[in-house]
Write a protein that holds these residues in place. Structure first.
Motif, PDB file in Angstrom:
ATOM      1  N   ASN A  87      -7.517  -1.871  -5.219  1.00  0.00           N
ATOM      2  CA  ASN A  87      -8.365  -2.772  -4.446  1.00  0.00           C
ATOM      3  C   ASN A  87      -8.885  -2.020  -3.217  1.00  0.00           C
ATOM      4  N   ARG A  88      -9.996  -1.322  -3.389  1.00  0.00           N
ATOM      5  CA  ARG A  88     -10.520  -0.457  -2.341  1.00  0.00           C
ATOM      6  C   ARG A  88     -10.978  -1.239  -1.108  1.00  0.00           C
ATOM      7  N   ASP A  89     -11.632  -2.369  -1.304  1.00  0.00           N
ATOM      8  CA  ASP A  89     -12.124  -3.157  -0.169  1.00  0.00           C
ATOM      9  C   ASP A  89     -10.977  -3.637   0.716  1.00  0.00           C
ATOM     10  N   LYS A  90      -9.937  -4.145   0.092  1.00  0.00           N
ATOM     11  CA  LYS A  90      -8.778  -4.617   0.852  1.00  0.00           C
ATOM     12  C   LYS A  90      -8.084  -3.451   1.558  1.00  0.00           C
ATOM     13  N   SER A  91      -8.014  -2.319   0.872  1.00  0.00           N
ATOM     14  CA  SER A  91      -7.404  -1.132   1.462  1.00  0.00           C
ATOM     15  C   SER A  91      -8.171  -0.675   2.700  1.00  0.00           C
ATOM     16  N   GLU A  92      -9.499  -0.612   2.590  1.00  0.00           N
ATOM     17  CA  GLU A  92     -10.324  -0.227   3.740  1.00  0.00           C
ATOM     18  C   GLU A  92     -10.171  -1.214   4.889  1.00  0.00           C
TER      19      GLU A  92
ATOM     20  N   HIS B 199      -8.740  -0.165   8.550  1.00  0.00           N
ATOM     21  CA  HIS B 199      -9.487  -0.457   9.776  1.00  0.00           C
ATOM     22  C   HIS B 199      -8.582  -1.158  10.795  1.00  0.00           C
ATOM     23  N   LEU B 200      -7.804  -2.125  10.331  1.00  0.00           N
ATOM     24  CA  LEU B 200      -6.879  -2.813  11.238  1.00  0.00           C
ATOM     25  C   LEU B 200      -5.802  -1.870  11.763  1.00  0.00           C
ATOM     26  N   PHE B 201      -5.337  -0.953  10.922  1.00  0.00           N
ATOM     27  CA  PHE B 201      -4.339   0.028  11.357  1.00  0.00           C
ATOM     28  C   PHE B 201      -4.908   0.908  12.469  1.00  0.00           C
ATOM     29  N   ARG B 202      -6.123   1.399  12.293  1.00  0.00           N
ATOM     30  CA  ARG B 202      -6.747   2.239  13.323  1.00  0.00           C
ATOM     31  C   ARG B 202      -6.946   1.456  14.624  1.00  0.00           C
ATOM     32  N   ALA B 203      -7.358   0.216  14.511  1.00  0.00           N
ATOM     33  CA  ALA B 203      -7.547  -0.613  15.702  1.00  0.00           C
ATOM     34  C   ALA B 203      -6.209  -0.857  16.403  1.00  0.00           C
ATOM     35  N   CYS B 204      -5.167  -1.066  15.636  1.00  0.00           N
ATOM     36  CA  CYS B 204      -3.845  -1.271  16.213  1.00  0.00           C
ATOM     37  C   CYS B 204      -3.360  -0.018  16.933  1.00  0.00           C
ATOM     38  N   MET B 205      -3.573   1.131  16.330  1.00  0.00           N
ATOM     39  CA  MET B 205      -3.131   2.386  16.944  1.00  0.00           C
ATOM     40  C   MET B 205      -3.893   2.695  18.233  1.00  0.00           C
ATOM     41  N   ASN B 206      -5.100   2.173  18.348  1.00  0.00           N
ATOM     42  CA  ASN B 206      -5.901   2.380  19.572  1.00  0.00           C
ATOM     43  C   ASN B 206      -5.692   1.266  20.586  1.00  0.00           C
ATOM     44  N   ASP B 207      -4.648   0.463  20.412  1.00  0.00           N
ATOM     45  CA  ASP B 207      -4.281  -0.632  21.322  1.00  0.00           C
ATOM     46  C   ASP B 207      -5.339  -1.721  21.421  1.00  0.00           C
TER      47      ASP B 207
ATOM     48  N   SER C 233       7.368   8.089  23.556  1.00  0.00           N
ATOM     49  CA  SER C 233       8.101   6.858  23.268  1.00  0.00           C
ATOM     50  C   SER C 233       7.134   5.706  23.017  1.00  0.00           C
ATOM     51  N   ASP C 234       6.091   5.587  23.840  1.00  0.00           N
ATOM     52  CA  ASP C 234       5.096   4.529  23.645  1.00  0.00           C
ATOM     53  C   ASP C 234       4.380   4.703  22.313  1.00  0.00           C
ATOM     54  N   ARG C 235       4.081   5.941  21.961  1.00  0.00           N
ATOM     55  CA  ARG C 235       3.389   6.225  20.697  1.00  0.00           C
ATOM     56  C   ARG C 235       4.266   5.845  19.505  1.00  0.00           C
ATOM     57  N   LYS C 236       5.568   6.154  19.621  1.00  0.00           N
ATOM     58  CA  LYS C 236       6.489   5.817  18.532  1.00  0.00           C
ATOM     59  C   LYS C 236       6.594   4.306  18.367  1.00  0.00           C
ATOM     60  N   ASP C 237       6.665   3.583  19.477  1.00  0.00           N
ATOM     61  CA  ASP C 237       6.714   2.123  19.406  1.00  0.00           C
ATOM     62  C   ASP C 237       5.434   1.567  18.793  1.00  0.00           C
ATOM     63  N   ARG C 238       4.304   2.134  19.148  1.00  0.00           N
ATOM     64  CA  ARG C 238       3.026   1.680  18.617  1.00  0.00           C
ATOM     65  C   ARG C 238       2.961   1.911  17.111  1.00  0.00           C
ATOM     66  N   ILE C 239       3.468   3.053  16.647  1.00  0.00           N
ATOM     67  CA  ILE C 239       3.481   3.346  15.215  1.00  0.00           C
ATOM     68  C   ILE C 239       4.341   2.326  14.474  1.00  0.00           C
ATOM     69  N   GLN C 240       5.465   1.958  15.056  1.00  0.00           N
ATOM     70  CA  GLN C 240       6.339   0.976  14.402  1.00  0.00           C
ATOM     71  C   GLN C 240       5.671  -0.390  14.328  1.00  0.00           C
ATOM     72  N   VAL C 241       4.927  -0.761  15.341  1.00  0.00           N
ATOM     73  CA  VAL C 241       4.241  -2.052  15.335  1.00  0.00           C
ATOM     74  C   VAL C 241       3.122  -2.056  14.301  1.00  0.00           C
ATOM     75  N   CYS C 242       2.379  -0.956  14.206  1.00  0.00           N
ATOM     76  CA  CYS C 242       1.206  -0.889  13.327  1.00  0.00           C
ATOM     77  C   CYS C 242       1.545  -0.496  11.895  1.00  0.00           C
ATOM     78  N   ASP C 243       2.789  -0.184  11.632  1.00  0.00           N
ATOM     79  CA  ASP C 243       3.181   0.277  10.303  1.00  0.00           C
ATOM     80  C   ASP C 243       2.922  -0.768   9.222  1.00  0.00           C
ATOM     81  N   TRP C 244       2.939  -2.035   9.565  1.00  0.00           N
ATOM     82  CA  TRP C 244       2.702  -3.098   8.578  1.00  0.00           C
ATOM     83  C   TRP C 244       1.303  -2.968   7.980  1.00  0.00           C
ATOM     84  N   TYR C 245       0.294  -2.707   8.826  1.00  0.00           N
ATOM     85  CA  TYR C 245      -1.079  -2.544   8.342  1.00  0.00           C
ATOM     86  C   TYR C 245      -1.198  -1.322   7.432  1.00  0.00           C
ATOM     87  N   ARG C 246      -0.544  -0.232   7.799  1.00  0.00           N
ATOM     88  CA  ARG C 246      -0.588   0.987   6.999  1.00  0.00           C
ATOM     89  C   ARG C 246       0.024   0.749   5.621  1.00  0.00           C
TER      90      ARG C 246
END
Length: 73
Positions: free
Chosen positions: A53-58, A62-70, A29-42
Protein backbone atom coordinates in the motif's frame (compact mmCIF):
# COMPACT_ATOMS: atom_id res chain seq x y z
CA UNK A 1 58.37 24.09 34.63
CA UNK A 2 57.31 21.78 31.79
CA UNK A 3 54.99 19.91 34.14
CA UNK A 4 53.32 23.13 35.26
CA UNK A 5 52.92 24.25 31.64
CA UNK A 6 51.44 20.88 30.60
CA UNK A 7 49.03 20.93 33.55
CA UNK A 8 47.86 24.43 32.62
CA UNK A 9 47.20 23.38 29.01
CA UNK A 10 45.34 20.27 30.14
CA UNK A 11 43.20 22.22 32.61
CA UNK A 12 42.36 24.80 29.93
CA UNK A 13 41.40 22.11 27.45
CA UNK A 14 39.03 20.44 29.91
CA UNK A 15 37.55 23.77 30.96
CA UNK A 16 36.57 24.70 27.41
CA UNK A 17 35.50 21.25 26.26
CA UNK A 18 33.22 20.42 29.20
CA UNK A 19 30.29 22.78 28.41
CA UNK A 20 30.29 21.77 24.75
CA UNK A 21 30.14 18.06 25.64
CA UNK A 22 27.22 18.71 27.99
CA UNK A 23 25.20 20.44 25.29
CA UNK A 24 25.87 17.64 22.80
CA UNK A 25 24.80 15.02 25.31
CA UNK A 26 21.59 16.91 26.08
CA UNK A 27 20.74 17.18 22.39
CA UNK A 28 21.40 13.48 21.89
CA UNK A 29 19.01 12.65 24.71
CA UNK A 30 16.27 14.84 23.21
CA UNK A 31 16.84 13.26 19.80
CA UNK A 32 16.59 9.76 21.26
CA UNK A 33 13.33 10.63 23.01
CA UNK A 34 11.96 12.11 19.79
CA UNK A 35 12.85 8.93 17.87
CA UNK A 36 10.99 6.83 20.44
CA UNK A 37 7.90 9.02 20.17
CA UNK A 38 7.91 9.01 16.35
CA UNK A 39 8.72 5.31 15.99
CA UNK A 40 5.01 4.43 15.73
CA UNK A 41 4.70 6.34 12.42
CA UNK A 42 7.85 4.69 11.05
CA UNK A 43 6.56 1.23 11.94
CA UNK A 44 3.17 1.90 10.32
CA UNK A 45 4.91 3.14 7.17
CA UNK A 46 7.11 0.05 6.97
CA UNK A 47 4.17 -2.33 7.42
CA UNK A 48 2.10 -0.50 4.81
CA UNK A 49 5.03 -0.73 2.40
CA UNK A 50 5.38 -4.46 3.00
CA UNK A 51 1.69 -4.92 2.25
CA UNK A 52 2.09 -3.01 -1.03
CA UNK A 53 0.00 0.00 0.00
CA UNK A 54 2.24 2.77 -1.32
CA UNK A 55 -0.15 5.67 -0.65
CA UNK A 56 -0.60 4.72 2.99
CA UNK A 57 3.13 4.17 3.36
CA UNK A 58 3.92 7.63 1.95
CA UNK A 59 1.32 9.15 4.27
CA UNK A 60 2.94 7.63 7.36
CA UNK A 61 6.47 8.52 6.17
CA UNK A 62 5.28 12.12 5.84
CA UNK A 63 3.92 12.02 9.39
CA UNK A 64 7.18 10.46 10.62
CA UNK A 65 9.24 13.27 9.06
CA UNK A 66 6.92 15.89 10.53
CA UNK A 67 7.18 14.26 13.95
CA UNK A 68 10.97 14.18 13.79
CA UNK A 69 11.00 17.90 12.96
CA UNK A 70 8.88 18.65 16.07
CA UNK A 71 5.85 19.68 14.06
CA UNK A 72 3.58 17.03 15.56
CA UNK A 73 3.64 14.70 18.57
Amino acid sequence: MKTLYAAAILATAFTFSSPVAGVDQANASDRKDRIQVCDWYRTKAQFASLRGNRDKSEFYWHLFRACMNDRID
